[in-house]
Every structure is written in C-alpha cells, then in structure tokens.
Write a protein that holds these residues in place. Structure first.
Motif: not given
Length: 309
Positions: A65, A106, A108
């Motif tokens: 992301d 990111r 996750g």
C-alpha cells in the motif's frame, strides 16, 4: 510539461497533452478554480511522487500500500524522521532542505519504507523505517538507504539489497530479544521473578518463535542433525496448538501457559543454537547475538521511549 499535481491530494490527475485545445481548456479551468479557492497550482516536469511509489511497489514481492504525505511548509515532521532506521543520508537531507512530501510504502506485514526525492538533485531516496516497538525493539545500524535516478533502479536496489538487509536485521533483533529474555530469567534468583515480567518475556518469545522457526526451515543451505530437527519439531508442535482453534473439531488440545513456559525455559537455548546454526551467514558462523554480562529486568512491554507509532 509531463503533468501536474495539486498539494493536499494523494491521487495524481493525468492530463493528455496530445489534444492541445482540450489541454488548454482544462488548464484554464484549473487555474480559475485555484484562484477561486485561494490555492496554488504548481506545474513540474518531474513525475508525481505517488506514481513513482506505485511503480516501485509493482516490482516488489507481495502486495504493498502507498500513502502520500504532503508538507506545505516543506518540513518533514520530526516524529517521522525519528523512525528512519538509517540516519544518513536521508535524515540529514530531510532536516536541512525543503521537502514538500514523502511516500510511505507498507507491505502489511510490518515492513515500511520511506520514499522521497533528494532536494538538490531529484534522485529518489528509499529508506527503511524501524519496526514498531510494540512488536520488536530494533537497535543498531539500519539497512542502507537506496539512492536511485529512476523508479526501476530504485525497485532493483530495494528488492536485491534493502529488503534482504531489513529482513536480516529484523531476524537478528528477534534473536537478540529472545536471548536477552532467556539470559535474564536464567540469571535471577529462583522465586524472585516478577510474574508480569515473566509473562511478558514468554509472550515475546511466542511472538518471535514462528518467525525464527520459519527462517530456519527456509535456510536449506545446511542440513540439520537429527537432534537439531527434533528441537524444531518440539517447538513447532507446541505452536501448532493454537488456542484460537480450540473449538475446531479435530484440533489438538490448545497450548497452556505452563507448557509453553516449561519448554521455553528447558529448550530455548537449544532452539537459538539451531536457528543460529541454520541462518548464520559466513561472517556470523558460530556466533550468538551479543548480550551484556548483567541483563537488567525486562519491562512488561516493549516500548521505545520518545517515539510513538
């Protein structure tokens, strides 16, 4: 002109320049709207930072992301700067020059990268952010910052160097934290261990153990002895008894705190020996994470002073 962006907006709005009349009309309306809203429109030949961030992540393993942070005053918040694992060259450039924004990448799973442009030459800088202290206390020199002229070059360096270095340093930090806890609990007088601190240490071990076991299984460059494989199996069997699946038909009896504590204290050192043997690089053969001679009592939770996530 390659495109345009508007401050305080995460998405890039693309304008095709092949249709000159349509482009002129769109830009005229944009400038009129900006004047009405007392906003500033800045055109640039530089690609939008969000596009660069997405281009980088497309070449990285897993799903990432991207979030864009804009700084109208050109100053990156000190709170974010404190999270850059390697202070140089990223920290010095962010603190000294005007930086209108950054991108945070990111995956996750706990890996976070900071992407920005180097102010004086426009090269892209990508640095690793330290893991959250809620999960791991990282210390020491961080992964080397990537400096690249293109998104493709940045992707190659992040994938081949930055991410492996990050994963290796996180692995060493997990080993060090487990070793510190074992040294502490074995070094105190019997009956003097604080129950809260002991539970916190055991919880840290149960958090790190699956990652250490997985790293050991992945390291197929060495064959383990039967006794070493037996150590892994004991801990894998213990961790497989997930309390969350206690109501599942056919699931094994859930792990108890007493069982986990007993195995950790009895065979924790053996597990660390196996992990280090299997995962150590050439310069780390036969070495264990360094610890101090006298380890202070462990805090109930892992907290890094002065920083919040």
């Amino acid at each position: 002109m390659a495109g345009f962006t508007r401050e305080h907006q995460d998405a890039a709005h693309r304008l095709s320049l092949t249709d000159h009349e349509r482009a002129r009309e769109a830009l005229t309306q944009l400038h009129q709207t900006a004047r009405d809203c007392q906003a500033k429109v800045i055109t640039s030949e530089r690609p939008y930072l969000g596009d660069i961030a997405h281009a980088v992540t497309e070449g990285l393993p897993g799903r990432w992301d991207v979030s864009i942070e804009h700084y109208p005053d050109g100053s990156v918040p000190a709170q974010l700067q404190d999270w850059v694992w390697e202070a140089s060259p990223v920290l010095s450039s962010l603190a000294t020059y005007r930086v209108p924004g950054v991108a945070v990448l990111r995956d996750g799973g706990g890996t976070e990268l900071l992407l920005t442009e180097r102010p004086w030459d426009g090269r892209y800088l990508i640095a690793a952010l330290m893991p959250s202290p809620d999960h791991l206390n990282a210390a020491g020199v961080g992964p080397r910052t990537v400096v690249a002229t293109t998104a493709h070059g940045a992707t190659v360096d992040v994938r081949s160097r930055l991410l492996p270095e990050f994963e290796h340093l996180v692995h060493l930090a997990r080993l060090r934290e487990v070793q510190d806890d074992l040294d502490w609990v074995h070094g105190v007088e019997p009956g003097t261990v604080d129950a809260v601190e002991l539970d916190a240490a055991l919880d840290r071990f149960l958090t790190h153990a699956p990652y250490l076991l997985a790293a050991t299984r992945r390291a197929a460059v060495k064959s383990l002895a039967a006794s070493e494989r037996a150590v892994l199996v004991r801990f894998e069997n213990l961790l497989a008894r997930d309390p969350a699946e206690a109501d599942t038909p056919g699931a094994p009896e859930p792990i108890s705190t007493d069982e986990a504590l007993a195995l950790w204290l009895e065979a924790g050192e053996d597990l660390l020996d196996v992990v280090c043997t299997a995962t150590a690089g050439p310069a780390e053969e036969s070495s264990r994470p360094a610890v101090t001679a006298a380890t202070p009592p462990k805090p109930p939770t892992a907290v890094t002073a002065g920083r919040t996530r």
